[in-house]
Design an enzyme around this catalytic site. Structure first.
Site, PDB file in Angstrom:
ATOM      1  N   PRO A 107       0.757  -1.223  -0.054  1.00  0.00           N
ATOM      2  CA  PRO A 107       0.113  -0.208   0.163  1.00  0.00           C
ATOM      3  C   PRO A 107       0.981   1.334  -0.082  1.00  0.00           C
ATOM      4  O   PRO A 107       0.401   2.378  -0.211  1.00  0.00           O
ATOM      5  CB  PRO A 107      -0.905  -0.100   1.243  1.00  0.00           C
ATOM      6  CG  PRO A 107      -0.874  -1.655   1.584  1.00  0.00           C
ATOM      7  CD  PRO A 107       0.634  -2.138   1.185  1.00  0.00           C
ATOM      8  N   GLU A 134       1.106  -8.060   8.864  1.00  0.00           N
ATOM      9  CA  GLU A 134       1.108  -6.537   9.322  1.00  0.00           C
ATOM     10  C   GLU A 134       2.210  -5.845   8.341  1.00  0.00           C
ATOM     11  O   GLU A 134       1.660  -4.709   7.917  1.00  0.00           O
ATOM     12  CB  GLU A 134       1.658  -6.514  10.717  1.00  0.00           C
ATOM     13  CG  GLU A 134       1.527  -4.806  10.987  1.00  0.00           C
ATOM     14  CD  GLU A 134       0.305  -4.205  11.222  1.00  0.00           C
ATOM     15  OE1 GLU A 134       0.159  -2.837  10.944  1.00  0.00           O
ATOM     16  OE2 GLU A 134      -0.800  -4.880  11.498  1.00  0.00           O
ATOM     17  N   ARG A 172      -0.846  -8.523 -21.311  1.00  0.00           N
ATOM     18  CA  ARG A 172      -1.524  -8.522 -22.589  1.00  0.00           C
ATOM     19  C   ARG A 172      -0.832  -7.431 -23.390  1.00  0.00           C
ATOM     20  O   ARG A 172      -1.436  -7.496 -24.594  1.00  0.00           O
ATOM     21  CB  ARG A 172      -3.020  -7.559 -22.223  1.00  0.00           C
ATOM     22  CG  ARG A 172      -2.959  -6.603 -21.534  1.00  0.00           C
ATOM     23  CD  ARG A 172      -4.011  -6.094 -20.668  1.00  0.00           C
ATOM     24  NE  ARG A 172      -5.433  -6.303 -21.688  1.00  0.00           N
ATOM     25  CZ  ARG A 172      -5.724  -5.592 -22.707  1.00  0.00           C
ATOM     26  NH1 ARG A 172      -4.988  -4.519 -22.728  1.00  0.00           N
ATOM     27  NH2 ARG A 172      -6.881  -6.032 -23.226  1.00  0.00           N
ATOM     28  N   ASP A 187      -6.598   0.811 -26.197  1.00  0.00           N
ATOM     29  CA  ASP A 187      -7.231   0.775 -24.526  1.00  0.00           C
ATOM     30  C   ASP A 187      -7.158   2.100 -23.980  1.00  0.00           C
ATOM     31  O   ASP A 187      -6.449   2.929 -24.243  1.00  0.00           O
ATOM     32  CB  ASP A 187      -6.277  -0.366 -23.821  1.00  0.00           C
ATOM     33  CG  ASP A 187      -6.807  -1.561 -24.144  1.00  0.00           C
ATOM     34  OD1 ASP A 187      -7.795  -1.912 -24.972  1.00  0.00           O
ATOM     35  OD2 ASP A 187      -6.209  -2.682 -23.645  1.00  0.00           O
TER      36      ASP A 187
END
Length: 266
Positions: A107, A134, A172, A187
């Site tokens: 994160p 954690e 991809r 895209d």
């Protein structure tokens, strides 16, 4: 391209690796996809890979030794001993033909986007580390990984789903991975804009018709319409993208007209 995923749950990865675009790319030999359980490198009889944090606090922290050992195994580097912690590892790494990108899904990492996907797609070897609990022992960040990536400002149970998201977006982009080679180019985000709307048969469904332009057969005008639609959709939904998109003078003129129309309708 070779991609290795270090995880405590390899079965989560194998299901994705064997289906859809990833499965086809793997079958074609475009990419090698491997899930490695770093618990196998715990080096203790209980196979523990985590421990309580120094200094106290809640949760458990992933130990550095199993993850370092798993990465070294993937790279073919001999196990590191206390006596050879610098010499053997440095020499073995120096002999690697391709230096891999070792990516920590976290994160706290840099927010992932299409530009990073295109950058990673040019690499020959990627290693993803998927954590749980954690967090990671800080020495993994400082001395092992080359990149830290996050797929958004929220917390998940583990790093597998974020890693699989990144892998899907990277694979991809490999030549031959998609049935239509122009798909990845057009895209959303690849052009700096959101993608234009798509339609297919039937030409009329429940009273809703396909735009006449798409039925005209005039390819130049269709391309112009699609570009204008992409500009309009980006302006409405992600105007922040327009700040960095590569826009032509014609694009700028079209945007000014779209903004004028929006002001009139407000």
């Amino acid at each position: 391209m070779r991609i290795d995923v270090l995880t405590l749950f390899p079965e989560m990865c194998e299901g994705v690796f064997s289906t859809s675009i990833l499965g086809k790319a793997r079958d074609k030999g475009i990419v090698s996809l491997n899930a490695v359980n770093f618990r196998d490198f715990s080096g203790n009889k209980h196979n523990t890979v985590d421990d309580t944090p120094y200094g106290g606090g809640g949760g458990m922290v992933l130990k550095p030794d199993p993850i370092f050992a798993a990465v070294e195994h993937v790279l073919g580097i001999p196990p590191v001993t206390a006596e050879s912690v610098h010499g053997d590892r440095s020499a073995a790494e120096a002999d690697l033909a391709v230096k891999p990108r070792i990516i920590l899904m976290c994160p706290q990492g840099k927010t992932y986007n299409q530009k990073i996907a295109e950058e990673l797609a040019r690499e020959q070897h990627l290693i993803f580390i998927c954590g749980h609990y954690e967090g990671y022992d800080e020495r993994i960040r400082e001395h092992l990984v080359t990149d830290e990536l996050s797929i958004g400002d929220y917390v998940l149970t583990g790093g597998e789903l974020p890693a699989l998201t990144v892998i899907d977006s990277v694979v991809r982009l490999q030549p031959g991975a998609l049935g239509n080679e122009t798909s990845a180019i057009t895209d959303s985000f690849s052009t700096g804009l959101l993608e234009y709307p798509h339609y297919t048969r039937p030409a009329e469904f429940r009273g809703w018709k396909v735009p006449d332009m798409l039925l005209s057969g005039h390819h130049a005008n269709i391309e112009l319409w699609r570009r204008e639609q992409a500009l309009q959709r980006t302006l409405e939904r992600r105007p922040d993208l327009l700040e960095t998109a590569e826009l032509t003078a014609k694009d700028m003129k079209a945007l000014e007209e779209l903004k004028r129309q929006r002001q009139e309708q407000a």
